[in-house]
Enzyme design. Structure first.
Site, short mmCIF file in Angstrom:
data_model
loop_
_atom_site.label_atom_id
_atom_site.label_comp_id
_atom_site.label_asym_id
_atom_site.label_seq_id
_atom_site.Cartn_x
_atom_site.Cartn_y
_atom_site.Cartn_z
N HIS A 131 40.26 45.96 73.00
CA HIS A 131 39.18 46.12 73.99
C HIS A 131 37.76 46.33 73.43
O HIS A 131 37.77 47.12 72.48
CB HIS A 131 39.57 46.85 75.20
CG HIS A 131 40.77 46.60 76.05
ND1 HIS A 131 41.08 45.68 76.78
CD2 HIS A 131 41.74 47.54 75.94
CE1 HIS A 131 42.22 45.63 77.31
NE2 HIS A 131 42.83 46.99 76.91
N ARG A 164 36.50 46.14 77.92
CA ARG A 164 36.99 47.50 78.17
C ARG A 164 37.77 47.32 79.46
O ARG A 164 37.57 47.10 80.59
CB ARG A 164 35.97 48.54 78.24
CG ARG A 164 36.62 50.02 78.11
CD ARG A 164 35.43 50.91 77.69
NE ARG A 164 34.57 50.92 78.82
CZ ARG A 164 34.65 52.21 79.82
NH1 ARG A 164 35.46 53.18 79.66
NH2 ARG A 164 33.60 51.90 80.98
N ALA A 165 39.16 47.86 79.42
CA ALA A 165 39.84 47.96 80.34
C ALA A 165 39.52 48.79 81.42
O ALA A 165 39.43 48.78 82.72
CB ALA A 165 41.54 47.87 80.01
N TYR A 190 48.01 53.90 83.37
CA TYR A 190 48.30 52.63 82.59
C TYR A 190 49.95 52.41 82.25
O TYR A 190 50.32 51.52 82.61
CB TYR A 190 47.66 52.68 81.00
CG TYR A 190 46.19 52.50 81.15
CD1 TYR A 190 45.49 52.51 82.12
CD2 TYR A 190 45.52 52.14 79.84
CE1 TYR A 190 43.92 52.19 82.16
CE2 TYR A 190 44.21 51.87 79.65
CZ TYR A 190 43.35 51.97 80.66
OH TYR A 190 42.13 51.77 80.71
N GLU A 202 45.75 48.39 70.39
CA GLU A 202 44.83 48.90 71.42
C GLU A 202 43.58 49.68 70.84
O GLU A 202 42.89 50.41 71.57
CB GLU A 202 45.66 49.72 72.42
CG GLU A 202 44.94 50.07 73.81
CD GLU A 202 45.84 51.08 74.45
OE1 GLU A 202 46.93 51.56 74.11
OE2 GLU A 202 45.26 51.61 75.58
N HIS A 261 51.13 48.81 75.96
CA HIS A 261 51.54 49.98 75.76
C HIS A 261 53.11 49.99 75.58
O HIS A 261 53.91 50.91 76.31
CB HIS A 261 51.14 51.02 77.16
CG HIS A 261 49.71 50.61 77.35
ND1 HIS A 261 49.42 50.17 78.72
CD2 HIS A 261 48.57 50.77 76.78
CE1 HIS A 261 48.30 49.88 78.80
NE2 HIS A 261 47.55 50.26 77.50
N HIS A 316 46.00 43.28 71.58
CA HIS A 316 45.53 44.36 72.27
C HIS A 316 44.42 44.89 71.66
O HIS A 316 44.41 46.04 71.15
CB HIS A 316 46.56 45.15 72.80
CG HIS A 316 46.36 45.93 74.20
ND1 HIS A 316 47.40 46.69 74.62
CD2 HIS A 316 45.27 46.21 74.68
CE1 HIS A 316 46.84 47.20 75.52
NE2 HIS A 316 45.51 47.10 75.91
N HIS A 358 47.42 44.46 83.04
CA HIS A 358 46.47 45.68 82.68
C HIS A 358 45.61 46.27 83.90
O HIS A 358 44.84 45.59 84.32
CB HIS A 358 45.64 45.35 81.53
CG HIS A 358 45.39 46.40 80.64
ND1 HIS A 358 44.59 47.83 81.09
CD2 HIS A 358 45.23 46.66 79.26
CE1 HIS A 358 44.49 48.43 79.96
NE2 HIS A 358 45.17 47.84 79.02
#
Lengths: 344, 344
Positions: free
Chosen positions: A13, A76-77, A199, A289, A228, A11, A183
């Protein structure tokens, strides 16, 4: 840790992309305000050196410092923002973001493997994202995708993930043998802070959707990563066991066995301890993350909050468990990673 | 446990009310379908014996078996359904539900103390609920209220809890010195299972709203209970510490000290362990939500999932900690309980 274990971070980004990416997006959004504007994909001018610079003191530095070998890397989420514009807006934006990830992976093939953003848009069937998924997997060697269960950005107007609405897209995922990380993106609903509420809510929501339907009977090999740490789910594992029991649904380990996986993006030791205590080891993938939601250093430990490997390293796990968590499970969930790692 | 500690369960709903209550609600909803129907409050015909019967083999039996002395008791949360009808619908429904709770508390003054449902309705300012709050506190001896941050039932159309929109209601809460449990109701959004997603999402959402605003500067004595162990928050305590730090917000213990409290409605030992490890003891109230979201017996323990006292009893706490958790903190958050307990 056994030296032969590769550490795969599932995970990451590209949160540090050169500012030209944001400038492109701002211009794209500006164009939407003019009704007579004809959208065009346009160009993104970013040099290889700019890409290198954006990573050297961020993701690559942290990989070295923390002992992570390779990051499964996606746009990038929060930047996906599927609620802005229409399907064409999202397609142009997604293609640029995905192409940029491809360049990252080409420059650093030992450090990054790609996962794509999808050109989702509110009210637009998920089948519309099949083309970009195929392009990314077949042409750019990506190994998975990020699927947004709420393209409306906090208004939750799409059907649940277990609805047949999503099935054409799932068929393509299964055919290509790629998983989706569930996501969401930024929230345009003022109730939901993106990284602090939206999130985690999406993670919790998706899990409960999966628990209450028979999606995995229809797609026995489909795989979803709930990031997460699974939102609120492990903390409420007893609640979910009890709800499943009251509703005569399968036992949770049976329900999730081949289909649902949680990452370890939980930023303190007690949380990671709980996660590893209640969720079957087969269903947990190492993830951090980084560089993401939380950028700071925890004054209680003197280390970055998102250095999740440290929490895991602090636990008395067997070599086999560590191999599963850091490498084996990721290889199982993302089978296409094998060819990428071998090519390197 | 020190024998002199009273065990106060801060979270119980009247989920076992006689079927006449549901029949009233169904008729009320049926009436909404007829545009020419003039809504009237109508009557609820439930005898004292029916009330006794509804409790004897449920809440009262569990209190005896589990060693709980008194339950802070409110109407069924899923039943509030503020999204149905309009403010008049909600007012009639809330008044009946609250009157019924008052009858429960009058029949069993040693076992139950009342908390009210509010006549909220989508788009209707919270100030509209002041009258019913005053009636319940001043006339029915209630000690708190359940405040729904999303009267739309899963569409999240109201402003965040930190918005001035809510301030007139908060002023009345402060004046009356009663806390609110932040508690959503059923969801009419198919994405959100009520007890498995919507409830926990609301807890997480509310906490993050409180974290990002200065509400407690404006209302230093206001108190909110975030139920279900705080949703995802304790599991992600590191994330929230880090987010607060990045945003230059107060340290979490300082942020929540006098204003935010979590209950212990977490249905497994590892979850309760985590909660008590990360959240300051001053900010945790014993709660079980019985008879509520999860009705079954955990085959792993042979006990009810929602018998949360057993998890706490299994932990090595000091007498002082137990007194805080089971009694002291509830007395602090619900000061009006003292008069109710003394009257008994």
């Amino acid at each position: 840790m056994a030296v032969q274990t590769m550490v795969i971070d599932c995970h990451g980004h590209y949160t540090t992309a050169p500012k030209e990416l944001l400038a492109y997006r701002e211009a794209q959004i500006e164009g939407l305000k003019n009704a007579s504007h004809i959208p065009s994909k346009g160009k993104l001018n970013i040099s290889d050196d700019q890409i290198r610079e954006s990573l050297e003191n961020a993701q690559l530095k942290f990989q070295r410092e923390r002992g992570t070998d390779v990051t499964i890397f996606s746009p990038r989420a929060a930047g996906m923002a599927h609620h802005i514009g229409d399907a064409t807006t999202s397609l142009h934006w997604s293609q640029h973001c995905n192409d940029l990830i491809h360049r990252v992976c080409s420059l650093y093939p030992g450090n990054f493997v790609g996962v794509c953003q999808l050109p989702q848009s509110p009210g637009v069937p998920p089948a519309n994202s099949i083309g970009e998924l195929e392009r990314c997997v077949n042409e750019l060697d990506f190994i998975g995708c990020n699927l947004n269960p709420d393209p409306s950005g906090g208004h939750w107007t799409a059907p649940p993930l277990t609805d047949r609405y999503w099935y054409p897209f799932y068929e393509k995922m299964v055919e290509l043998d790629v998983p989706a990380m569930v996501h969401v993106s930024s929230s345009c609903n003022p109730n939901f802070h993106a990284t602090g509420a939206h999130y985690l809510n999406a993670d919790t929501t998706a899990f409960m959707q999966f628990l209450t339907a028979d999606l995995f009977k229809d797609f026995p090999t489909i795989r979803f990563v709930i990031p997460h740490g699974g939102g609120a789910v492990p903390f409420h594992w007893g609640r979910y066991r009890g709800l499943a029991q009251d509703m005569k649904r399968p036992l949770l380990p049976d329900l999730i066995r081949n289909n649902i996986f949680f990452d370890t993006c939980v930023y303190h030791l007690p949380g990671i301890e709980l996660l590893l205590k209640v969720v079957p080891f087969d269903n947990i993938l190492f993830g951090s993350e980084m560089v993401g939601a939380v950028r700071g250093i925890d004054p209680e430990t003197g280390h970055y909050y998102d250095d999740t490997k440290r929490y895991i390293d602090a636990l008395p796990l067997s070599d086999e468990q560590r191999r599963q968590l850091f490498e084996g499970n990721a290889r199982k969930v993302y089978p296409r990673i094998a060819a990428r790692l071998a090519a390197n």
